[in-house]
Design a protein around this motif. Structure first.
Motif, PDB file in Angstrom:
ATOM      1  N   VAL A 147       0.868  -1.186   0.000  1.00  0.00           N
ATOM      2  CA  VAL A 147       0.000   0.000   0.000  1.00  0.00           C
ATOM      3  C   VAL A 147       0.899   1.228   0.000  1.00  0.00           C
ATOM      4  CG1 VAL A 147      -1.879  -1.172   1.211  1.00  0.00           C
ATOM      5  CG2 VAL A 147      -0.156   0.080   2.522  1.00  0.00           C
ATOM      6  N   THR A 148       0.317   2.380  -0.338  1.00  0.00           N
ATOM      7  CA  THR A 148       1.065   3.627  -0.397  1.00  0.00           C
ATOM      8  C   THR A 148       0.492   4.610   0.611  1.00  0.00           C
ATOM      9  OG1 THR A 148       1.521   3.298  -2.756  1.00  0.00           O
ATOM     10  CG2 THR A 148       1.817   5.521  -1.885  1.00  0.00           C
ATOM     11  N   MET A 149       1.370   5.185   1.434  1.00  0.00           N
ATOM     12  CA  MET A 149       0.962   6.143   2.462  1.00  0.00           C
ATOM     13  C   MET A 149       1.428   7.541   2.042  1.00  0.00           C
ATOM     14  SD  MET A 149      -0.381   4.166   4.914  1.00  0.00           S
ATOM     15  CE  MET A 149      -0.277   5.081   6.449  1.00  0.00           C
ATOM     16  N   LEU A 150       0.487   8.504   2.006  1.00  0.00           N
ATOM     17  CA  LEU A 150       0.802   9.875   1.598  1.00  0.00           C
ATOM     18  C   LEU A 150       0.152  10.870   2.553  1.00  0.00           C
ATOM     19  CD1 LEU A 150       0.158   9.549  -2.253  1.00  0.00           C
ATOM     20  CD2 LEU A 150       2.377   9.521  -1.111  1.00  0.00           C
ATOM     21  N   GLY A 151       0.646  12.099   2.511  1.00  0.00           N
ATOM     22  CA  GLY A 151       0.035  13.153   3.307  1.00  0.00           C
ATOM     23  C   GLY A 151       0.698  13.324   4.661  1.00  0.00           C
ATOM     24  N   GLU A 152      -0.115  13.646   5.659  1.00  0.00           N
ATOM     25  CA  GLU A 152       0.386  13.960   6.997  1.00  0.00           C
ATOM     26  C   GLU A 152       0.659  12.689   7.798  1.00  0.00           C
ATOM     27  OE1 GLU A 152       1.356  16.826   8.010  1.00  0.00           O
ATOM     28  OE2 GLU A 152       0.759  17.814   6.150  1.00  0.00           O
ATOM     29  N   ILE A 153       1.626  11.942   7.321  1.00  0.00           N
ATOM     30  CA  ILE A 153       2.079  10.714   7.981  1.00  0.00           C
ATOM     31  C   ILE A 153       3.586  10.831   8.149  1.00  0.00           C
ATOM     32  CG2 ILE A 153       2.380   9.462   5.815  1.00  0.00           C
ATOM     33  CD1 ILE A 153       0.928   7.841   8.940  1.00  0.00           C
ATOM     34  N   ARG A 154       4.112  10.351   9.250  1.00  0.00           N
ATOM     35  CA  ARG A 154       5.532  10.553   9.540  1.00  0.00           C
ATOM     36  C   ARG A 154       6.439   9.783   8.577  1.00  0.00           C
ATOM     37  NH1 ARG A 154       5.649  13.574  13.956  1.00  0.00           N
ATOM     38  NH2 ARG A 154       3.899  13.433  15.415  1.00  0.00           N
ATOM     39  N   GLY A 155       5.952   8.670   8.056  1.00  0.00           N
ATOM     40  CA  GLY A 155       6.743   7.907   7.102  1.00  0.00           C
ATOM     41  C   GLY A 155       5.969   7.679   5.824  1.00  0.00           C
ATOM     42  N   THR A 166      -4.326  -6.877   7.389  1.00  0.00           N
ATOM     43  CA  THR A 166      -3.672  -5.727   8.003  1.00  0.00           C
ATOM     44  C   THR A 166      -4.637  -4.547   8.013  1.00  0.00           C
ATOM     45  OG1 THR A 166      -1.498  -6.446   7.222  1.00  0.00           O
ATOM     46  CG2 THR A 166      -1.714  -4.150   7.889  1.00  0.00           C
ATOM     47  N   SER A 167      -4.817  -3.924   9.169  1.00  0.00           N
ATOM     48  CA  SER A 167      -5.766  -2.823   9.295  1.00  0.00           C
ATOM     49  C   SER A 167      -5.088  -1.483   9.041  1.00  0.00           C
ATOM     50  CB  SER A 167      -6.395  -2.817  10.684  1.00  0.00           C
ATOM     51  OG  SER A 167      -5.436  -2.458  11.659  1.00  0.00           O
ATOM     52  N   LEU A 168      -5.911  -0.463   8.802  1.00  0.00           N
ATOM     53  CA  LEU A 168      -5.407   0.895   8.608  1.00  0.00           C
ATOM     54  C   LEU A 168      -4.634   1.362   9.835  1.00  0.00           C
ATOM     55  CD1 LEU A 168      -5.314   3.619   7.081  1.00  0.00           C
ATOM     56  CD2 LEU A 168      -7.517   4.167   8.139  1.00  0.00           C
ATOM     57  N   ILE A 169      -5.144   1.058  11.022  1.00  0.00           N
ATOM     58  CA  ILE A 169      -4.482   1.478  12.256  1.00  0.00           C
ATOM     59  C   ILE A 169      -3.087   0.856  12.353  1.00  0.00           C
ATOM     60  CG2 ILE A 169      -4.591   1.444  14.767  1.00  0.00           C
ATOM     61  CD1 ILE A 169      -6.647   3.237  13.501  1.00  0.00           C
ATOM     62  N   GLU A 170      -2.982  -0.421  12.023  1.00  0.00           N
ATOM     63  CA  GLU A 170      -1.678  -1.097  12.076  1.00  0.00           C
ATOM     64  C   GLU A 170      -0.696  -0.470  11.094  1.00  0.00           C
ATOM     65  OE1 GLU A 170      -2.432  -5.711  13.199  1.00  0.00           O
ATOM     66  OE2 GLU A 170      -3.410  -5.024  11.356  1.00  0.00           O
ATOM     67  N   MET A 171      -1.171  -0.129   9.899  1.00  0.00           N
ATOM     68  CA  MET A 171      -0.276   0.439   8.894  1.00  0.00           C
ATOM     69  C   MET A 171       0.158   1.852   9.278  1.00  0.00           C
ATOM     70  SD  MET A 171       1.410  -0.298   6.273  1.00  0.00           S
ATOM     71  CE  MET A 171       0.640  -1.864   5.865  1.00  0.00           C
ATOM     72  N   ILE A 172      -0.744   2.636   9.862  1.00  0.00           N
ATOM     73  CA  ILE A 172      -0.368   3.971  10.334  1.00  0.00           C
ATOM     74  C   ILE A 172       0.701   3.852  11.415  1.00  0.00           C
ATOM     75  CG2 ILE A 172      -1.194   5.966  11.655  1.00  0.00           C
ATOM     76  CD1 ILE A 172      -3.797   5.802  10.111  1.00  0.00           C
ATOM     77  N   GLY A 177       3.021   6.806  12.637  1.00  0.00           N
ATOM     78  CA  GLY A 177       1.922   7.611  13.163  1.00  0.00           C
ATOM     79  C   GLY A 177       1.678   8.865  12.346  1.00  0.00           C
ATOM     80  N   ILE A 178       0.551   9.516  12.608  1.00  0.00           N
ATOM     81  CA  ILE A 178       0.197  10.738  11.889  1.00  0.00           C
ATOM     82  C   ILE A 178       0.900  11.931  12.532  1.00  0.00           C
ATOM     83  CG2 ILE A 178      -2.018   9.834  11.132  1.00  0.00           C
ATOM     84  CD1 ILE A 178      -3.370  11.361  13.364  1.00  0.00           C
ATOM     85  N   THR A 179       1.041  13.020  11.773  1.00  0.00           N
ATOM     86  CA  THR A 179       1.695  14.222  12.278  1.00  0.00           C
ATOM     87  C   THR A 179       0.703  15.079  13.044  1.00  0.00           C
ATOM     88  OG1 THR A 179       1.206  15.625  10.356  1.00  0.00           O
ATOM     89  CG2 THR A 179       3.140  14.167  10.214  1.00  0.00           C
ATOM     90  N   GLU A 180       1.227  16.118  13.701  1.00  0.00           N
ATOM     91  CA  GLU A 180       0.356  17.026  14.451  1.00  0.00           C
ATOM     92  C   GLU A 180      -0.535  17.851  13.532  1.00  0.00           C
ATOM     93  OE1 GLU A 180       4.239  18.918  13.504  1.00  0.00           O
ATOM     94  OE2 GLU A 180       3.613  17.051  14.469  1.00  0.00           O
ATOM     95  N   LYS A 181      -0.209  17.887  12.243  1.00  0.00           N
ATOM     96  CA  LYS A 181      -1.038  18.628  11.289  1.00  0.00           C
ATOM     97  C   LYS A 181      -2.152  17.781  10.682  1.00  0.00           C
ATOM     98  CE  LYS A 181       2.619  21.817   9.754  1.00  0.00           C
ATOM     99  NZ  LYS A 181       3.346  22.321   8.559  1.00  0.00           N
ATOM    100  N   ALA A 231      -4.017  23.720  10.644  1.00  0.00           N
ATOM    101  CA  ALA A 231      -2.713  23.700   9.977  1.00  0.00           C
ATOM    102  C   ALA A 231      -2.786  24.376   8.614  1.00  0.00           C
ATOM    103  CB  ALA A 231      -2.230  22.255   9.822  1.00  0.00           C
ATOM    104  N   THR A 232      -3.909  24.162   7.918  1.00  0.00           N
ATOM    105  CA  THR A 232      -4.081  24.795   6.605  1.00  0.00           C
ATOM    106  C   THR A 232      -4.134  26.304   6.741  1.00  0.00           C
ATOM    107  OG1 THR A 232      -5.278  22.849   5.792  1.00  0.00           O
ATOM    108  CG2 THR A 232      -5.536  24.893   4.554  1.00  0.00           C
TER     109      THR A 232
END
Length: 264
Positions: A147-155, A166-172, A177-181, A231-232
């Motif tokens: 899968v491909t992770m984009l946006g406000e994600i640390r990795g 595999t769940s979305l929570i596990e992949m995040i 984890g997600i960023t503060e933004k 953040a925006t």
């Protein structure tokens, strides 16, 4: 005369400011007409992935690794060194050919396309039991799924789907984890084919999303995490300050200096 110069300077400043444009923050995967995710509603079970041509399988015998592994895996070793019984403790990868078969040491070609991982694992295990090994315990994984992770994600980037369901929570979590933004209420999963994509919106602010079968990831899913509104706004304000306000203030100060010099 001095007032006319001052007027023209202010007019020029106004024209420069109105001609500038703020930086546009575009949110990926926006759609004017939201795609329906009704096909995923009220789904209690998740369809198992079926092996396809060009998939890469990782196969090993948990009781005896001699026939199925090699320290330095390469396509050329699949039918030569491995078949001779080179010993190792690492896994070996095998690519599914276009005809849906895979070549495995000692048993040759076996059809795996169209089968789930568990079904293919049983087929391979039975083939080794009949022809080569005594009571083998075969482990088969599909290691080419991602899968491909984009946006406000640390990795950001591509992440393999090694584990079933595999769940979305596990992949995040795997991505740091997600960023503060991040806007945790607006996480999009883009799924389906290029001709018929579907967008599934997940609200992680809702505890029910943890058990939602729609969040079980599938091969090729794109997960996009948008910025939150705060953040925006902050980014837009910083962009306005950098691209318009600061240059305008500089020009205004310059105009005042010129006007003062002219009057004296």
């Amino acid at each position: 005369m001095g007032y006319k110069i001052y007027f023209y300077l202010l007019l020029g400043l106004f024209l420069i400011c109105t001609s500038c444009s703020t930086r546009q923050y575009q949110v990926l995967f926006q759609q004017k007409n939201a795609l329906s995710d009704s096909s995923y509603q009220n789904t209690d079970t998740v369809a198992e992935y079926k092996i396809k041509a060009q998939d890469v399988l990782q196969v090993r015998n948990l009781q005896d690794t001699k026939l199925l592994v090699n320290n330095n895996p390469s396509p050329a070793l699949n039918t030569s060194v491995l078949a001779s019984g080179a010993a190792s403790t690492s896994e070996q990868d095998f690519k599914v050919d276009d005809d849906g078969t895979v070549i495995l040491p000692a048993i040759g070609r076996i059809k795996v396309a169209g089968y789930t991982r568990i079904e293919a694992q049983k087929l391979v295990e039975e083939a080794y039991r009949k022809n080569v090994l005594v009571n083998p315990i075969i482990e088969l994984k599909i290691v080419s799924l991602k899968v491909t992770m984009l946006g406000e994600i640390r990795g950001q980037g591509n992440f393999p789907l090694i584990k079933d369901h595999t769940s979305l929570i596990e992949m995040i979590g795997a991505a740091g984890g997600i960023t503060e933004k991040a806007d945790e209420t607006n996480i999009k999963i883009i799924r389906g084919t290029k001709k018929n994509p579907k967008v599934i919106v997940v609200d992680l602010g809702n505890i029910q999303s943890v058990n939602d079968p729609k969040t079980i990831l599938q091969n090729g899913d794109i997960i996009y995490i948008a910025q939150n509104k705060r953040a925006t706004r902050n980014d837009n304000y910083q962009s306005f300050t950098t691209t318009i306000f600061q240059p305008a203030l500089l020009l205004f100060n310059t105009a005042l200096i010129i006007f003062t010099l002219i009057r004296h």
